[in-house]
Design a protein around this motif. Structure first.
Motif, PDB file in Angstrom:
ATOM      1  N   MET A 101       0.860  -1.177   0.000  1.00  0.00           N
ATOM      2  CA  MET A 101       0.000   0.000   0.000  1.00  0.00           C
ATOM      3  C   MET A 101       0.897   1.228   0.000  1.00  0.00           C
ATOM      4  O   MET A 101       2.062   1.157   0.393  1.00  0.00           O
ATOM      5  CB  MET A 101      -0.919   0.022   1.232  1.00  0.00           C
ATOM      6  N   PRO A 131      -3.599  -0.098  -3.028  1.00  0.00           N
ATOM      7  CA  PRO A 131      -4.350   0.797  -2.148  1.00  0.00           C
ATOM      8  C   PRO A 131      -3.529   2.020  -1.729  1.00  0.00           C
ATOM      9  O   PRO A 131      -2.316   1.931  -1.509  1.00  0.00           O
ATOM     10  CB  PRO A 131      -4.669  -0.088  -0.934  1.00  0.00           C
ATOM     11  N   ALA A 164     -11.747  -4.270  -1.725  1.00  0.00           N
ATOM     12  CA  ALA A 164     -11.903  -3.441  -0.529  1.00  0.00           C
ATOM     13  C   ALA A 164     -12.171  -4.313   0.693  1.00  0.00           C
ATOM     14  O   ALA A 164     -11.631  -4.070   1.783  1.00  0.00           O
ATOM     15  CB  ALA A 164     -13.033  -2.434  -0.731  1.00  0.00           C
ATOM     16  N   PHE A 167      -8.934  -6.037   1.815  1.00  0.00           N
ATOM     17  CA  PHE A 167      -8.060  -5.105   2.528  1.00  0.00           C
ATOM     18  C   PHE A 167      -8.576  -4.877   3.945  1.00  0.00           C
ATOM     19  O   PHE A 167      -7.799  -4.859   4.910  1.00  0.00           O
ATOM     20  CB  PHE A 167      -7.993  -3.782   1.768  1.00  0.00           C
ATOM     21  N   VAL A 255     -12.373   2.151   4.739  1.00  0.00           N
ATOM     22  CA  VAL A 255     -11.920   1.533   3.496  1.00  0.00           C
ATOM     23  C   VAL A 255     -13.015   1.688   2.447  1.00  0.00           C
ATOM     24  O   VAL A 255     -14.163   1.301   2.673  1.00  0.00           O
ATOM     25  CB  VAL A 255     -11.603   0.033   3.691  1.00  0.00           C
ATOM     26  N   ALA A 285      -8.493   4.419   3.433  1.00  0.00           N
ATOM     27  CA  ALA A 285      -7.817   3.613   2.409  1.00  0.00           C
ATOM     28  C   ALA A 285      -8.699   3.561   1.173  1.00  0.00           C
ATOM     29  O   ALA A 285      -9.875   3.209   1.253  1.00  0.00           O
ATOM     30  CB  ALA A 285      -7.565   2.192   2.917  1.00  0.00           C
ATOM     31  N   VAL A 287      -9.102   1.715  -2.300  1.00  0.00           N
ATOM     32  CA  VAL A 287      -8.632   0.464  -2.888  1.00  0.00           C
ATOM     33  C   VAL A 287      -9.045   0.409  -4.354  1.00  0.00           C
ATOM     34  O   VAL A 287     -10.242   0.526  -4.680  1.00  0.00           O
ATOM     35  CB  VAL A 287      -9.220  -0.743  -2.134  1.00  0.00           C
TER      36      VAL A 287
END
Length: 291
Positions: A101, A131, A164, A167, A255, A285, A287
């Motif tokens: 990431m 990400p 997503a 993650f 996320v 985050a 993604v």
């Protein structure tokens, strides 16, 4: 291949917070940390400062100092540094390609600073193959304490949010946290109903039960893969951005998937990611979809 977590630094308070966040995450996941600084030669009226080699030396010194602060706190971490000359966005997109990431500093609330200035930030988020995590200045380890959740947005079919969800579950597993999976729904216009969709809605017992079943189906493979991660299923009527922000106060990380597009005036990210990036108080985050 084991990828490092990469942090972009530029000397701002936001990037220092991003570096600290990246170091903690790398330590939790037992991954290496890569510290990257992109710079471009800046003409200067002072002769010494006008020398490109001098400016490159300053950049290396600044990155080295940033890396030393990390190794003092996390002596077990494998830390490398990289100073790249060239456009910031291009350097960061390239750095993300080889990373688990990419972590950057963000101010949010209407504008983003540091590496994320205007079109630079848009380009990084739109083009990064991995990400991208945005961290505010003032972010503290206490925000990652038990009880605070990893909030993830889910929409569409199960495969639409698979990256997503992956993650979110991986992060929750590393932190011993709960995943709150959020699916927002709105009433579609009457003309949007097809015979097939009406049949599915009838079998599900209505719109809200249908949305709950859709979320449960999307979560099923990740529950199986991460049985130790507690999950809260959150289905609520409303716009996705508003519903996600309504639970942001419980989140240690938000996320969201990326729906990016290019326009005549440059790269643009989707409205949900845009709203969350600017208004969520926790790290976010973003993604990307599978290549």
């Amino acid at each position: 291949m084991t990828r490092p977590i990469t942090a972009g630094v530029d000397g701002t308070e936001e990037s220092r917070a991003a570096l600290a966040w990246a170091a903690r995450e790398a330590a939790r996941r037992k991954l290496a940390l890569r510290v990257v600084h992109a710079w471009r030669y800046q003409p200067h009226e002072v002769i010494e400062a006008a020398n490109p080699d001098v400016q490159a030396g300053w950049a290396r010194e600044a990155v080295g100092e940033a890396a030393r602060t990390v190794t003092e706190r996390h002596p077990e971490l494998e830390v490398s540094t990289d100073v790249v000359q060239g456009p910031e966005a291009e350097a960061l997109v390239a750095a993300a390609a080889d990373a688990e990431m990419l972590v950057l500093g963000s101010r949010g609330h209407g504008r983003v600073v540091g590496f994320l200035v205007g079109s630079v930030g848009q380009q990084v988020i739109v083009e990064a193959a991995r990400p991208v995590v945005l961290v505010r200045a003032g972010d503290e380890p206490a925000a990652e304490a038990a009880g605070r959740e990893i909030v993830v947005g889910q929409q569409g079919d199960p495969q639409d949010s698979a990256d997503a969800l992956r993650f979110a579950f991986e992060t929750a597993a590393a932190r011993g946290a709960t995943v709150r999976a959020v699916r927002a729904w709105t009433l579609p216009p009457l003309f949007a109903y097809s015979p097939g969709s009406l049949k599915l809605l009838d079998e599900a017992g209505g719109l809200e039960p249908y949305e709950k079943k859709a979320l449960a189906a999307a979560l099923e493979p990740w529950r199986d893969r991460f049985p130790e991660v507690p999950v809260v299923e959150h289905v609520e009527m409303g716009s996705a951005g508003q519903v996600l922000l309504s639970v942001a106060g419980q989140a240690q990380l938000m996320v969201v998937g990326r729906r990016a597009r290019r326009t005549a005036v440059g790269a643009r990210i989707g409205s949900v990611a845009h709203g969350v990036l600017h208004h969520a108080g926790c790290p976010v985050a973003v993604v990307p979809p599978p290549a």
